[in-house]
Enzyme design. Structure first.
Site, PDB file in Angstrom:
ATOM      1  N   GLN A 153      -5.514  -2.571 -15.902  1.00  0.00           N
ATOM      2  CA  GLN A 153      -4.219  -2.342 -16.560  1.00  0.00           C
ATOM      3  C   GLN A 153      -4.385  -1.874 -18.008  1.00  0.00           C
ATOM      4  OE1 GLN A 153      -1.121  -2.416 -15.279  1.00  0.00           O
ATOM      5  NE2 GLN A 153      -1.679  -3.131 -13.240  1.00  0.00           N
TER       6      GLN A 153
ATOM      7  N   ASN B 264      -1.384  -7.801 -15.139  1.00  0.00           N
ATOM      8  CA  ASN B 264      -0.567  -6.806 -14.441  1.00  0.00           C
ATOM      9  C   ASN B 264       0.892  -7.210 -14.328  1.00  0.00           C
ATOM     10  OD1 ASN B 264      -2.398  -8.528 -12.801  1.00  0.00           O
ATOM     11  ND2 ASN B 264      -0.981  -7.986 -11.160  1.00  0.00           N
TER      12      ASN B 264
ATOM     13  N   THR C  38     -10.091  -2.719  -6.701  1.00  0.00           N
ATOM     14  CA  THR C  38     -10.451  -3.843  -5.839  1.00  0.00           C
ATOM     15  C   THR C  38     -11.946  -3.834  -5.532  1.00  0.00           C
ATOM     16  OG1 THR C  38      -8.233  -3.892  -4.887  1.00  0.00           O
ATOM     17  CG2 THR C  38      -9.985  -4.924  -3.593  1.00  0.00           C
TER      18      THR C  38
ATOM     19  N   THR D 112     -21.862   9.791   0.489  1.00  0.00           N
ATOM     20  CA  THR D 112     -21.552  11.058  -0.179  1.00  0.00           C
ATOM     21  C   THR D 112     -20.377  10.843  -1.124  1.00  0.00           C
ATOM     22  OG1 THR D 112     -22.332  12.238   1.753  1.00  0.00           O
ATOM     23  CG2 THR D 112     -20.924  13.469   0.227  1.00  0.00           C
TER      24      THR D 112
ATOM     25  N   SER E  58      -9.409   1.512 -12.357  1.00  0.00           N
ATOM     26  CA  SER E  58      -8.788   2.083 -11.162  1.00  0.00           C
ATOM     27  C   SER E  58      -8.101   3.392 -11.534  1.00  0.00           C
ATOM     28  CB  SER E  58      -7.761   1.092 -10.610  1.00  0.00           C
ATOM     29  OG  SER E  58      -7.007   1.705  -9.599  1.00  0.00           O
ATOM     30  N   GLY E  59      -8.394   4.472 -10.775  1.00  0.00           N
ATOM     31  CA  GLY E  59      -7.826   5.778 -11.107  1.00  0.00           C
ATOM     32  C   GLY E  59      -6.311   5.832 -11.034  1.00  0.00           C
ATOM     33  N   HIS E  60      -5.727   5.159 -10.031  1.00  0.00           N
ATOM     34  CA  HIS E  60      -4.292   5.371  -9.822  1.00  0.00           C
ATOM     35  C   HIS E  60      -3.423   4.633 -10.842  1.00  0.00           C
ATOM     36  CE1 HIS E  60      -2.877   1.633  -7.661  1.00  0.00           C
ATOM     37  NE2 HIS E  60      -4.157   1.502  -7.400  1.00  0.00           N
TER      38      HIS E  60
ATOM     39  N   CYS F 162       1.395  -5.822  -5.650  1.00  0.00           N
ATOM     40  CA  CYS F 162       0.332  -6.242  -4.738  1.00  0.00           C
ATOM     41  C   CYS F 162       0.752  -7.488  -3.981  1.00  0.00           C
ATOM     42  CB  CYS F 162      -0.941  -6.538  -5.513  1.00  0.00           C
ATOM     43  SG  CYS F 162      -1.474  -5.158  -6.485  1.00  0.00           S
TER      44      CYS F 162
HETATM   45  N1  PLP Z   1      -6.793  -5.460 -11.005  1.00  0.00           N
HETATM   46  C1  PLP Z   1      -5.583  -5.362 -11.555  1.00  0.00           C
HETATM   47  C2  PLP Z   1      -5.297  -6.026 -12.858  1.00  0.00           C
HETATM   48  C3  PLP Z   1      -4.573  -4.638 -10.903  1.00  0.00           C
HETATM   49  O1  PLP Z   1      -3.356  -4.537 -11.463  1.00  0.00           O
HETATM   50  C4  PLP Z   1      -4.866  -4.023  -9.666  1.00  0.00           C
HETATM   51  C5  PLP Z   1      -3.820  -3.299  -8.905  1.00  0.00           C
HETATM   52  O2  PLP Z   1      -2.656  -3.565  -9.021  1.00  0.00           O
HETATM   53  C6  PLP Z   1      -6.168  -4.135  -9.149  1.00  0.00           C
HETATM   54  C7  PLP Z   1      -7.107  -4.865  -9.847  1.00  0.00           C
HETATM   55  C8  PLP Z   1      -6.566  -3.471  -7.856  1.00  0.00           C
HETATM   56  O3  PLP Z   1      -6.793  -2.099  -8.075  1.00  0.00           O
HETATM   57  P1  PLP Z   1      -6.730  -1.028  -6.854  1.00  0.00           P
HETATM   58  O4  PLP Z   1      -5.293  -0.913  -6.475  1.00  0.00           O
HETATM   59  O5  PLP Z   1      -7.284   0.225  -7.441  1.00  0.00           O
HETATM   60  O6  PLP Z   1      -7.585  -1.559  -5.764  1.00  0.00           O
END
Ligand code: PLP
Length: 371
Positions: free
Chosen positions: A170, A142, A70, A230, A190-192, A316
């Site tokens: 994705q 996504n 994000t 930091t 995005s790491g997760h 989301c």
């Molecule tokens: N962009 C896409 C295509 C996503 O699928 C997501 C999260 O689902 C995001 C951005 C947002 O990433 P984050 O959860 O790391 O803020």
């Protein structure tokens, strides 16, 4: 319980977990400090920067660590602050909402029924609005997993003199072209979504573009003066390790996971009045399916009670009772829009899990139709 929501988030891998915990315990110095503790931490950060740059195919000084997808998307859109931006109608809200709030004008690129953004539509926008400062198109959606025509969009943007941003949240961690091959100016990670923890991501900024980059925020001048604060050494080490691990395993895993996903789809599409949403090339683990006479929400809840965690659309959007903007943009018929579920599998999914997913979803479709 079987986890089938990898597009929402991935579990942290063992390898990443070990590196992160060791870094948290042993490398606590501030990477900006000039003494030995600081130097050790700075080394960890630079090693991670190399690992991420290797996966993306860019230089290390083009990687800016952020808090996640994000933030990366928001910052990318700031390059078009108060100017015109063209975004696909199926972007993640992190792009759509930042464009709505920050850009001077937003043009929406149409999406075809197969789930791909229309390059003809983009070309029309660029022709009608020669003042377009940026084009943003995601690598893979996504909700459907459909891979977008990113190279074509980048070429169109550049020939119109606009910057090109790709939300690759994705895609990264799957086999995909490098940032150079895609010809992006900016790319979000995005790491997760790639087996690293939440709270870490990165924005790739092409070197020439970074010269004119707005600061993320102001302060001590970390991250090449652009993102002060930091840096979180353990999270950065984790992201670096996740990128290194992806390079090691993604080819085999994409192949294995893709076969499991195809088997799940093949079996579930035998159910009468079922459809797959999105076609063409897709990322390996993601499948968007709809079953007439049900709702995605009821299927998700029934499956959860029976031991399979999947999503009724994008996580989301959970809690927001509006139809998916992605499925609306694809012109999916209403009965399938409201009955769509997303099954997304990943590295820990076994063949037995896939069989259980098939069995559970089939039973839950029958139950939802009866009830
Ligand atoms: N962009 C896409 C295509 C996503 O699928 C997501 C999260 O689902 C995001 C951005 C947002 O990433 P984050 O959860 O790391 O803020």
């Amino acid at each position: 319980m079987i986890y089938a929501d990898y597009a929402a988030t991935t579990p942290v891998s063992e390898r990443v977990y070990d590196v992160m915990c060791r870094t948290m315990r042993d490398v606590f110095g501030n990477p900006s400090s000039a003494h030995s503790f600081g130097c050790s931490a700075a080394e960890v950060v630079e090693r991670a920067r190399c690992q991420t740059a290797k996966l993306l195919g860019c230089d290390t000084d083009e990687v800016y660590f952020t808090s996640g997808g994000t933030e990366s998307d928001n910052h990318a859109v700031r390059f078009a602050e108060n100017r015109r931006i063209a975004v696909s109608a199926i972007e993640h809200p992190a792009v759509l909402e930042s464009a709505r709030h920050m850009a001077g004008a937003v043009e929406y690129i149409d999406v075809l029924r197969d789930g791909r953004a229309s390059i003809d539509s983009l070309n029309r926008i660029l022709h009608d609005f020669p003042d377009t400062a940026m084009v943003s198109l995601m690598y893979a959606n996504n909700e459907t997993g459909v891979i977008q025509p990113v190279r074509e969009a980048a070429a169109a943007a550049h020939s119109a003199g606009a910057l090109f941003h790709c939300d690759a949240v994705q895609g990264v961690g799957h086999v995909m072209p490098t940032v150079r091959e895609l010809d992006c100016d900016l790319l979000s990670v995005s790491g997760h979504k790639l087996y690293a923890p939440k709270g870490i991501g990165l924005l790739y900024i092409r070197k020439e573009v970074a010269k004119k980059a707005p600061a993320f925020h102001y302060g001590g001048g970390q991250e090449n003066g652009l993102r002060s604060g930091t840096v979180p050494t353990p999270l950065i080490a984790a992201l670096g390790e996740a990128c290194a691990e992806a390079l090691d395993v993604m080819r085999d895993e994409d192949c294995r996971i893709g076969k499991l996903r195809d088997e799940i789809e093949r079996e579930l599409l035998k159910i009468p009045d079922s459809v797959r949403i999105g076609s063409g090339e897709r990322v390996s683990g993601t499948s968007c399916l709809a079953f007439g006479g049900t709702t995605g929400e009821s299927l998700m809840l029934l499956c959860d009670l029976r031991g399979v965690a999947l999503s009724a659309g994008s996580a989301c959007h959970t809690g927001i009772d509006t139809p998916s903007h992605v499925l609306s943009a694809m012109d999916v018929p209403e009965k399938y829009r409201s009955s769509a579920i997303r099954i997304s599998i990943g590295r820990n999914t076994t063949h037995d899990d896939a069989l259980q997913i098939i069995k559970t979803v089939s039973e839950c479709v029958s139950l939802a139709r009866e009830g």
